[in-house]
Design an enzyme around this catalytic site. Structure first.
Site, PDB file in Angstrom:
ATOM      1  N   HIS A 101     -24.419  -1.915 -30.744  1.00  9.26           N
ATOM      2  CA  HIS A 101     -23.891  -0.440 -30.683  1.00  9.26           C
ATOM      3  C   HIS A 101     -24.621  -0.003 -29.247  1.00  9.26           C
ATOM      4  O   HIS A 101     -25.401   0.346 -28.912  1.00  9.26           O
ATOM      5  CB  HIS A 101     -24.527   0.300 -31.714  1.00  9.26           C
ATOM      6  CG  HIS A 101     -24.074  -0.197 -33.105  1.00  9.26           C
ATOM      7  ND1 HIS A 101     -24.362   0.355 -34.139  1.00  9.26           N
ATOM      8  CD2 HIS A 101     -23.077  -0.943 -33.510  1.00  9.26           C
ATOM      9  CE1 HIS A 101     -23.674  -0.010 -35.169  1.00  9.26           C
ATOM     10  NE2 HIS A 101     -22.996  -0.940 -34.750  1.00  9.26           N
ATOM     11  N   ASP A 159     -16.817  -2.263 -33.093  1.00  9.93           N
ATOM     12  CA  ASP A 159     -16.885  -1.586 -31.740  1.00  9.93           C
ATOM     13  C   ASP A 159     -15.919  -0.690 -31.510  1.00  9.93           C
ATOM     14  O   ASP A 159     -15.492  -0.339 -30.553  1.00  9.93           O
ATOM     15  CB  ASP A 159     -16.472  -3.048 -30.782  1.00  9.93           C
ATOM     16  CG  ASP A 159     -17.195  -4.148 -31.073  1.00  9.93           C
ATOM     17  OD1 ASP A 159     -18.327  -3.973 -31.165  1.00  9.93           O
ATOM     18  OD2 ASP A 159     -16.541  -5.294 -30.669  1.00  9.93           O
TER      19      ASP A 159
HETATM   20  P1  GDP Z   1     -20.015   0.118 -31.803  1.00  7.10           P
HETATM   21  O1  GDP Z   1     -20.108  -1.157 -32.232  1.00  7.10           O
HETATM   22  O2  GDP Z   1     -18.924   0.803 -32.871  1.00  7.10           O
HETATM   23  O3  GDP Z   1     -21.116   0.847 -31.603  1.00  7.10           O
HETATM   24  O4  GDP Z   1     -19.218  -0.087 -30.478  1.00  7.10           O
HETATM   25  P2  GDP Z   1     -19.350  -0.567 -29.084  1.00  7.10           P
HETATM   26  O5  GDP Z   1     -20.487   0.220 -28.485  1.00  7.10           O
HETATM   27  O6  GDP Z   1     -19.772  -2.263 -29.397  1.00  7.10           O
HETATM   28  O7  GDP Z   1     -18.337  -0.568 -28.110  1.00  7.10           O
HETATM   29  C1  GDP Z   1     -17.843   0.656 -27.861  1.00  7.10           C
HETATM   30  C2  GDP Z   1     -17.799   0.830 -26.456  1.00  7.10           C
HETATM   31  O8  GDP Z   1     -16.909   1.895 -25.936  1.00  7.10           O
HETATM   32  C3  GDP Z   1     -19.238   1.219 -25.867  1.00  7.10           C
HETATM   33  O9  GDP Z   1     -19.147   0.591 -24.426  1.00  7.10           O
HETATM   34  C4  GDP Z   1     -19.288   2.655 -25.883  1.00  7.10           C
HETATM   35  O10 GDP Z   1     -20.177   3.189 -24.779  1.00  7.10           O
HETATM   36  C5  GDP Z   1     -17.895   2.960 -25.470  1.00  7.10           C
HETATM   37  N1  GDP Z   1     -17.380   4.432 -25.857  1.00  7.10           N
HETATM   38  C6  GDP Z   1     -17.397   4.840 -27.257  1.00  7.10           C
HETATM   39  N2  GDP Z   1     -16.680   6.030 -27.269  1.00  7.10           N
HETATM   40  C7  GDP Z   1     -16.138   6.207 -25.963  1.00  7.10           C
HETATM   41  C8  GDP Z   1     -14.913   6.921 -25.863  1.00  7.10           C
HETATM   42  O11 GDP Z   1     -14.596   7.821 -26.514  1.00  7.10           O
HETATM   43  N3  GDP Z   1     -14.322   6.827 -24.247  1.00  7.10           N
HETATM   44  C9  GDP Z   1     -14.971   5.630 -23.667  1.00  7.10           C
HETATM   45  N4  GDP Z   1     -14.333   5.467 -22.417  1.00  7.10           N
HETATM   46  N5  GDP Z   1     -15.939   4.750 -24.003  1.00  7.10           N
HETATM   47  C10 GDP Z   1     -16.438   5.197 -25.375  1.00  7.10           C
HETATM   48  P1  IMO Z   2     -20.547  -3.663 -34.381  1.00  9.87           P
HETATM   49  O1  IMO Z   2     -21.280  -3.176 -35.333  1.00  9.87           O
HETATM   50  C1  IMO Z   2     -17.391  -6.546 -33.672  1.00  9.87           C
HETATM   51  C2  IMO Z   2     -17.036 -10.294 -35.904  1.00  9.87           C
HETATM   52  C3  IMO Z   2     -17.382 -11.357 -35.470  1.00  9.87           C
HETATM   53  C4  IMO Z   2     -16.677 -12.434 -36.227  1.00  9.87           C
HETATM   54  C5  IMO Z   2     -16.980 -12.237 -37.784  1.00  9.87           C
HETATM   55  C6  IMO Z   2     -17.961 -12.638 -38.356  1.00  9.87           C
HETATM   56  O2  IMO Z   2     -20.943  -3.839 -32.970  1.00  9.87           O
HETATM   57  O3  IMO Z   2     -19.077  -3.065 -34.686  1.00  9.87           O
HETATM   58  P2  IMO Z   2     -20.525 -12.814 -38.237  1.00  9.87           P
HETATM   59  O4  IMO Z   2     -21.602 -13.111 -36.935  1.00  9.87           O
HETATM   60  O5  IMO Z   2     -20.662 -11.523 -38.463  1.00  9.87           O
HETATM   61  O6  IMO Z   2     -20.687 -13.550 -39.415  1.00  9.87           O
HETATM   62  O7  IMO Z   2     -19.208 -12.836 -37.449  1.00  9.87           O
HETATM   63  O8  IMO Z   2     -17.173 -10.815 -37.374  1.00  9.87           O
HETATM   64  N1  IMO Z   2     -18.360  -9.156 -35.946  1.00  9.87           N
HETATM   65  C7  IMO Z   2     -18.133  -8.247 -35.058  1.00  9.87           C
HETATM   66  N2  IMO Z   2     -17.149  -7.814 -34.321  1.00  9.87           N
HETATM   67  N3  IMO Z   2     -18.161  -5.860 -33.698  1.00  9.87           N
HETATM   68  C8  IMO Z   2     -19.213  -6.209 -34.678  1.00  9.87           C
HETATM   69  O9  IMO Z   2     -20.262  -5.238 -34.982  1.00  9.87           O
HETATM   70  C9  IMO Z   2     -18.967  -7.254 -35.297  1.00  9.87           C
HETATM   71  N4  IMO Z   2     -19.873  -8.076 -36.361  1.00  9.87           N
HETATM   72  C10 IMO Z   2     -19.388  -8.977 -36.593  1.00  9.87           C
HETATM   73  O10 IMO Z   2     -16.829 -11.454 -33.932  1.00  9.87           O
HETATM   74  O11 IMO Z   2     -15.358 -12.169 -35.766  1.00  9.87           O
HETATM   75 MG    MG Z   3     -20.134  -3.147 -31.080  1.00  7.09          MG
END
Ligand code: GDP
Ligand code: IMO
Ligand code: MG
Length: 436
Positions: A41, A13
Site C-alpha cells: 500500500h 492495487d
Molecule cells: P493499494 O495496494 O490499493 O494500496 O494500491 P498501490 O499502492 O499498490 O498502488 C496504487 C498506486 O497508485 C500507488 O503508487 C499510489 O501512490 C497511486 N495512487 C493512488 N491513487 C492515485 C490517484 O488517484 N492518481 C495517481 N496518479 N496515483 C494514485
Molecule cells: P494490495 O493490497 C495485487 C495477487 C498476486 C497473485 C495472487 C495470489 O497491494 O492490493 P498470494 O501471494 O496472495 O498468494 O498471490 O494474488 N495479489 C495481489 N495483487 N495487489 C495485492 O495486494 C495482491 N495480493 C495478492 O499477484 O496473483
Molecule cells: Mg498494492
C-alpha cells in the site's frame, strides 16, 4: 461514530493505501483485517512516500490506534523490517497493536509457497511468494502458529516441533526437498519476534471499547475482491476474503456496525500475476497506461497487466460487497489516452453475457463488448473540485456510476494525500472532510 470499510473492488492495487491514509486523519482506530505482506500500500503525504505491507496506513496519524487484526497472516520478519523503515524516517509506531489471534507466516510457509508455484509450472498462480497461501492452509488445518503463541516459548517450541515434523514429510515426499530443523526455526522465530511482544494483545477489548464509545474506525482492505477466495477468479486468487464481509470477520466486528462500505476502483484495470483479465490490452494503449501510471507492483516490482475499466467484473464486485459508494482512483492517468473504452458486457461462445462467469476457463474465453467514451487530454492532478473537471471526465465518472449503480464519492487525481476530489456528502461527512 462511523465504521468505514475500505475495500478493493478489482484485482488489488486500486489505491486503498492512499485513501486510508487520507481518511485516517479523522479516525481513532485503523484495522488491517486480512491478507499479509502480499499487500503493498503506497502512501504519499507530507512525511514522504512509503510502501506499507502489514502496518495499517493510519500509522501517520499519531492519534490513531493501528491494529493488525485476527484475520491477518503476519510475517514477523517482514513486519520488523517495515517498522525499522518507519522508525528511521521518524514515524512513531507506538500505537501499533497486534491481535494475539493473527496467524504467523513461518519460514516453511515461504518454502512451500515457492515449491508449490514451481510444481504448478505453466499453471502457476503468480503468487507474491510471501507464504500467504500455506499460512491460511495451516490455519484451516488447525496447525497454525499464532502471534499469541510467541508469549509462551515452551508451548511455541512444542507446536513448531509437531508442525515441522509434518512439513518435513511433505517437503521430502512431494517436492524432494531437504528436511528443516524444528529447534532452529522455533529458536530463531522466538528471538526475532522479541521486539513485537509488547504489541501483541487481546485487541477485541480495544475494538469493542472503540465501538461502544462511538469512535471512528477504518477497516483497511488488502488485495481486491476479484482475488477473493470465494468470489474471485478462482483458482487465480489469494487465500483470504478481501471483501466487506471478510473485513468484519478478520477484524472481529459485527456487520451491523458498518456505517459505510467504500469500494475502491481504479478508473481502468490492472492485475499482477496470472489469471483471466478480459479487458487486458497488449497494444500501445496498455503500454501507455503502464508507463504513465508507473504500473509496477509495490511488493514484487512485477509489471502490472493493464486494461480498460471492466464494468462486468466491477458489478460483480459491487454485488458481493454491497458498497455504499465508490472511490474512483487514478482518473488523472487517463489524461494520457485519447479515446477511452469501458467494457459493458462480455461475449462468451457467441452469446452476450452481463455477469462474470465463475470458471476461469470461461472467463478467459470472454471477449469484452466495449462502449466508446470520449477522452480528455488535459491534466487533472491540480484540480480539486468536480466543477473544474473537463466535461468528458465528468461524463466518464457518471457512466461508471450508472453501470455500477452507486455514487462515486471520491475521485483520485494524483498520488498525494490531498490530490482527491470529494463529490458525495455521505462519505465526506463521516470523515469531516469538505465536498468540493
Ligand atoms: P493499494 O495496494 O490499493 O494500496 O494500491 P498501490 O499502492 O499498490 O498502488 C496504487 C498506486 O497508485 C500507488 O503508487 C499510489 O501512490 C497511486 N495512487 C493512488 N491513487 C492515485 C490517484 O488517484 N492518481 C495517481 N496518479 N496515483 C494514485
Ligand atoms: P494490495 O493490497 C495485487 C495477487 C498476486 C497473485 C495472487 C495470489 O497491494 O492490493 P498470494 O501471494 O496472495 O498468494 O498471490 O494474488 N495479489 C495481489 N495483487 N495487489 C495485492 O495486494 C495482491 N495480493 C495478492 O499477484 O496473483
Ligand atoms: Mg498494492
Amino acid at each position: 461514530m462511523a465504521v468505514i470499510a475500505v475495500v478493493g473492488g478489482q484485482w488489488g492495487d486500486e489505491g486503498k493505501g492512499k485513501i486510508v491514509d487520507q481518511l485516517a486523519g479523522s479516525a481513532q482506530v485503523v484495522i488491517r483485517a486480512h491478507g499479509g505482506d502480499n499487500a503493498g500500500h503506497t502512501v504519499v503525504n507530507a512525511q514522504g512516500k512509503f510502501a506499507l505491507h502489514l502496518v495499517p496506513a493510519g500509522i501517520f496519524n499519531p492519534q490513531a490506534l493501528c491494529i493488525i487484526g485476527a484475520g491477518v497472516a503476519l510475517n514477523p520478519a517482514s513486519l520488523l523490517q517495515e517498522l525499522d523503515v518507519l522508525h528511521q524516517r521518524g514515524v512513531s509506531t507506538r500505537n501499533l497493536l497486534i491481535s494475539e489471534r493473527a496467524h504467523l507466516v513461518m519460514p516453511y510457509h515461504l518454502i512451500l509457497d515457492a515449491a508449490e508455484e514451481r510444481r504448478r509450472g505453466a499453471q502457476s498462480i503468480g503468487t507474491t511468494r510471501r507464504g500467504i497461501g500455506p499460512t491460511y492452509v495451516d490455519k484451516s488445518s488447525r496447525i497454525g502458529l499464532r502471534a499469541g503463541d510467541l508469549l509462551d516459548p515452551q508451548g511455541f517450541r512444542e507446536r513448531v516441533r509437531r508442525v515441522v515434523e509434518q512439513k518435513n514429510a511433505l517437503l521430502h515426499a512431494l517436492y524432494g526437498l531437504e528436511p528443516l530443523d524444528a529447534e532452529r526455526i522455533a529458536g530463531e522465530s522466538l528471538e526475532l519476534a522479541q521486539p513485537l511482544l509488547p504489541h501483541i494483545q487481546a485487541v477485541e477489548a480495544v475494538i469493542h471499547e472503540a465501538l461502544d464509545s462511538g469512535k471512528t474506525i477504518l477497516m483497511e482492505g488488502a488485495n481486491g475482491t476479484l482475488l477473493d477466495l470465494d468470489h474471485g477468479t478462482y483458482p487465480y486468487v489469494t487465500t483470504s476474503s478481501p471483501t466487506v464481509a471478510g473485513m468484519c470477520l478478520g477484524a472481529g466486528i459485527g456487520p451491523r456496525h458498518i456505517t459505510h462500505a467504500l469500494g475502491v476502483f481504479k478508473a481502468y484495470c490492472t492485475r499482477v500475476g496470472a489469471g483471466p483479465m478480459p479487458t487486458e490490452l497488449f497494444d500501445e494503449v496498455g503500454e501507455a497506461l503502464r508507463r504513465e501510471g508507473h504500473e509496477f507492483g509495490t511488493t514484487t516490482g512485477r509489471p502490472r497487466r493493464c486494461g480498460w475499466f471492466d464494468a462486468v467484473a466491477s458489478r460483480h464486485s459491487m454485488r458481493v460487497n454491497g458498497f455504499d459508494s465508490v472511490a474512483l482512483t487514478r482518473l488523472d492517468i487517463l489524461s494520457s489516452v485519447e479515446a477511452l473504452r469501458i467494457c459493458v458486457a462480455y461475449e462468451l461462445d457467441g452469446a452476450r453475457v452481463e455477469h462474470m462467469p465463475a470458471s476461469a476457463e470461461a472467463l478467459a474465453r470472454c471477449r469484452p463488448v466495449y462502449e466508446a467514451v470520449e477522452g480528455w487530454s488535459t491534466p487533472l492532478t491540480g484540480l480539486r473540485s468536480w466543477r473544474h473537471l473537463p466535461v468528458q471526465a465528468q461524463r466518464y465518472v457518471r457512466r461508471i456510476e450508472t453501470l455500477l449503480g452507486a455514487p462515486v464519492g471520491l475521485i483520485g487525481v494524483g498520488e498525494n494525500r490531498d490530490e482527491t476530489i470529494f463529490t458525495d456528502r455521505s462519505l465526506a461527512d463521516l470523515c469531516a472532510l469538505a465536498v468540493s
